[in-house]
Design a protein around this motif. Structure first.
Motif, PDB file in Angstrom:
ATOM      1  N   ASP A  26      46.315  63.516  33.518  1.00 55.87           N
ATOM      2  CA  ASP A  26      45.793  63.202  34.727  1.00 55.87           C
ATOM      3  C   ASP A  26      45.183  61.866  34.776  1.00 55.87           C
ATOM      4  OD1 ASP A  26      47.008  65.302  35.662  1.00 55.87           O
ATOM      5  OD2 ASP A  26      45.426  66.165  36.463  1.00 55.87           O
ATOM      6  N   GLU A  27      44.051  61.888  33.826  1.00 56.25           N
ATOM      7  CA  GLU A  27      43.335  60.579  33.706  1.00 56.25           C
ATOM      8  C   GLU A  27      44.091  59.379  33.048  1.00 56.25           C
ATOM      9  OE1 GLU A  27      42.537  63.660  31.905  1.00 56.25           O
ATOM     10  OE2 GLU A  27      41.182  64.112  33.696  1.00 56.25           O
ATOM     11  N   ALA A  28      45.059  59.543  32.077  1.00 63.04           N
ATOM     12  CA  ALA A  28      45.956  58.533  31.697  1.00 63.04           C
ATOM     13  C   ALA A  28      46.843  57.850  32.732  1.00 63.04           C
ATOM     14  CB  ALA A  28      46.527  59.080  30.562  1.00 63.04           C
ATOM     15  N   ARG A  29      47.099  58.415  33.531  1.00 60.71           N
ATOM     16  CA  ARG A  29      47.878  57.878  34.658  1.00 60.71           C
ATOM     17  C   ARG A  29      47.389  56.699  35.404  1.00 60.71           C
ATOM     18  NH1 ARG A  29      48.478  63.440  38.040  1.00 60.71           N
ATOM     19  NH2 ARG A  29      49.793  64.635  36.690  1.00 60.71           N
ATOM     20  N   THR A  30      46.005  56.583  35.372  1.00 60.91           N
ATOM     21  CA  THR A  30      45.383  55.471  36.078  1.00 60.91           C
ATOM     22  C   THR A  30      44.517  54.407  35.134  1.00 60.91           C
ATOM     23  OG1 THR A  30      43.557  56.815  36.413  1.00 60.91           O
ATOM     24  CG2 THR A  30      45.258  56.681  38.327  1.00 60.91           C
ATOM     25  N   VAL A  31      44.908  54.548  33.998  1.00 59.28           N
ATOM     26  CA  VAL A  31      44.252  53.432  32.960  1.00 59.28           C
ATOM     27  C   VAL A  31      45.257  52.487  32.954  1.00 59.28           C
ATOM     28  CG1 VAL A  31      43.409  53.256  30.579  1.00 59.28           C
ATOM     29  CG2 VAL A  31      43.250  55.514  31.788  1.00 59.28           C
ATOM     30  N   ILE A  32      44.361  51.172  32.986  1.00 60.09           N
ATOM     31  CA  ILE A  32      45.023  49.792  32.960  1.00 60.09           C
ATOM     32  C   ILE A  32      44.677  49.432  31.465  1.00 60.09           C
ATOM     33  CG2 ILE A  32      45.511  47.560  33.945  1.00 60.09           C
ATOM     34  CD1 ILE A  32      45.076  48.821  36.657  1.00 60.09           C
ATOM     35  N   PRO A  33      45.348  49.397  30.713  1.00 55.83           N
ATOM     36  CA  PRO A  33      44.863  48.998  29.220  1.00 55.83           C
ATOM     37  C   PRO A  33      44.957  47.287  29.183  1.00 55.83           C
ATOM     38  CG  PRO A  33      46.708  50.368  29.097  1.00 55.83           C
ATOM     39  CD  PRO A  33      46.404  50.068  30.336  1.00 55.83           C
ATOM     40  N   GLN A  34      44.109  46.993  28.583  1.00 57.90           N
ATOM     41  CA  GLN A  34      43.917  45.353  28.251  1.00 57.90           C
ATOM     42  C   GLN A  34      45.583  44.661  27.882  1.00 57.90           C
ATOM     43  OE1 GLN A  34      41.046  44.000  25.540  1.00 57.90           O
ATOM     44  NE2 GLN A  34      41.568  41.940  25.667  1.00 57.90           N
ATOM     45  N   GLY A  35      45.559  43.615  28.985  1.00 58.29           N
ATOM     46  CA  GLY A  35      46.960  43.077  28.654  1.00 58.29           C
ATOM     47  C   GLY A  35      47.847  43.593  29.421  1.00 58.29           C
ATOM     48  N   PHE A  36      47.596  44.904  30.315  1.00 56.89           N
ATOM     49  CA  PHE A  36      48.465  45.116  31.389  1.00 56.89           C
ATOM     50  C   PHE A  36      47.889  44.686  32.715  1.00 56.89           C
ATOM     51  CE2 PHE A  36      49.822  47.383  27.893  1.00 56.89           C
ATOM     52  CZ  PHE A  36      51.025  47.793  28.033  1.00 56.89           C
ATOM     53  N   ASN A  37      48.691  44.812  33.826  1.00 54.48           N
ATOM     54  CA  ASN A  37      48.452  44.427  35.230  1.00 54.48           C
ATOM     55  C   ASN A  37      48.405  45.784  35.927  1.00 54.48           C
ATOM     56  OD1 ASN A  37      48.317  41.757  34.998  1.00 54.48           O
ATOM     57  ND2 ASN A  37      50.364  41.330  35.318  1.00 54.48           N
ATOM     58  N   ASN A  38      49.008  46.922  35.569  1.00 50.27           N
ATOM     59  CA  ASN A  38      48.983  47.934  36.322  1.00 50.27           C
ATOM     60  C   ASN A  38      49.127  49.205  35.574  1.00 50.27           C
ATOM     61  OD1 ASN A  38      49.356  46.723  39.001  1.00 50.27           O
ATOM     62  ND2 ASN A  38      51.362  45.901  38.288  1.00 50.27           N
ATOM     63  N   HIS A  39      48.746  50.426  36.024  1.00 54.41           N
ATOM     64  CA  HIS A  39      49.040  51.528  35.365  1.00 54.41           C
ATOM     65  C   HIS A  39      50.188  52.377  35.673  1.00 54.41           C
ATOM     66  CE1 HIS A  39      47.711  52.986  39.326  1.00 54.41           C
ATOM     67  NE2 HIS A  39      46.558  52.778  38.956  1.00 54.41           N
ATOM     68  N   LEU A  40      50.288  53.588  34.571  1.00 51.27           N
ATOM     69  CA  LEU A  40      51.490  54.233  34.733  1.00 51.27           C
ATOM     70  C   LEU A  40      51.861  54.990  36.414  1.00 51.27           C
ATOM     71  CD1 LEU A  40      52.472  56.164  31.974  1.00 51.27           C
ATOM     72  CD2 LEU A  40      52.956  57.382  34.174  1.00 51.27           C
TER      73      LEU A  40
END
Length: 154
Positions: A26-40
């Motif tokens: 659930d937590e990983a769904r809303t992580v925006i890694p460096q270099g990305f604009n959006n999350h899963l």
């Protein structure tokens, strides 16, 4: 191009999208890694919003998704700008599960249908062109979701 071919491609894209969407916490769904604009989460909603806009909207048909999908997931949106609550994750998963069959039910046998206004951004001339454009878009974002899911599991 046959209906069977196009819809099998859509089924394959849907399977891959759901595989990545359902493989993270659930937590990983809303992580925006460096270099990305959006999350899963955004990517899943975006695929649905654009599918509705491209296939239904550009073919002159009414949208089948609530307006909130475009508000939260249209091109150019990003989670950092969200005002309010987006559609629930489980709702997005269910919509993705229904998408290929909904398109089959609505568009089978109609790929050759000429578009009333073919002067759109992709120069699509038929409903079949829109369906293939949609499959390409689904696959593009499936690749992004694959990367986000891998980062989320690391």
């Amino acid at each position: 191009m046959t209906d069977d071919f196009v819809f099998k491609l859509m089924d394959r894209a849907q399977t891959g999208i759901l595989k990545h969407a359902e493989s993270v916490s659930d937590e990983a769904r809303t992580v925006i890694p460096q270099g990305f604009n959006n999350h899963l989460y955004w990517n899943l909603g975006h695929i649905l919003a654009v599918s509705d806009r491209v296939v239904n909207g550009l073919s002159g048909r009414a949208s089948v998704l609530p307006a909130a999908y475009a508000t939260f997931f249209a091109p150019g949106t990003r989670p950092s700008d969200w005002q309010g609550e987006p559609p629930a994750w489980d709702e997005l998963i269910e919509e993705m599960r229904r998408l290929p069959q909904r398109f089959r039910d609505s568009f089978a046998g109609k790929q050759g249908e000429a578009l009333a206004n073919p002067d759109n951004f992709a120069k699509a001339e038929t409903l079949g062109d829109l369906l293939m454009l949609n499959v390409a878009h689904m696959n593009q974002h499936m690749g992004v979701m694959n990367a986000l899911a891998r980062i989320g599991r690391v």
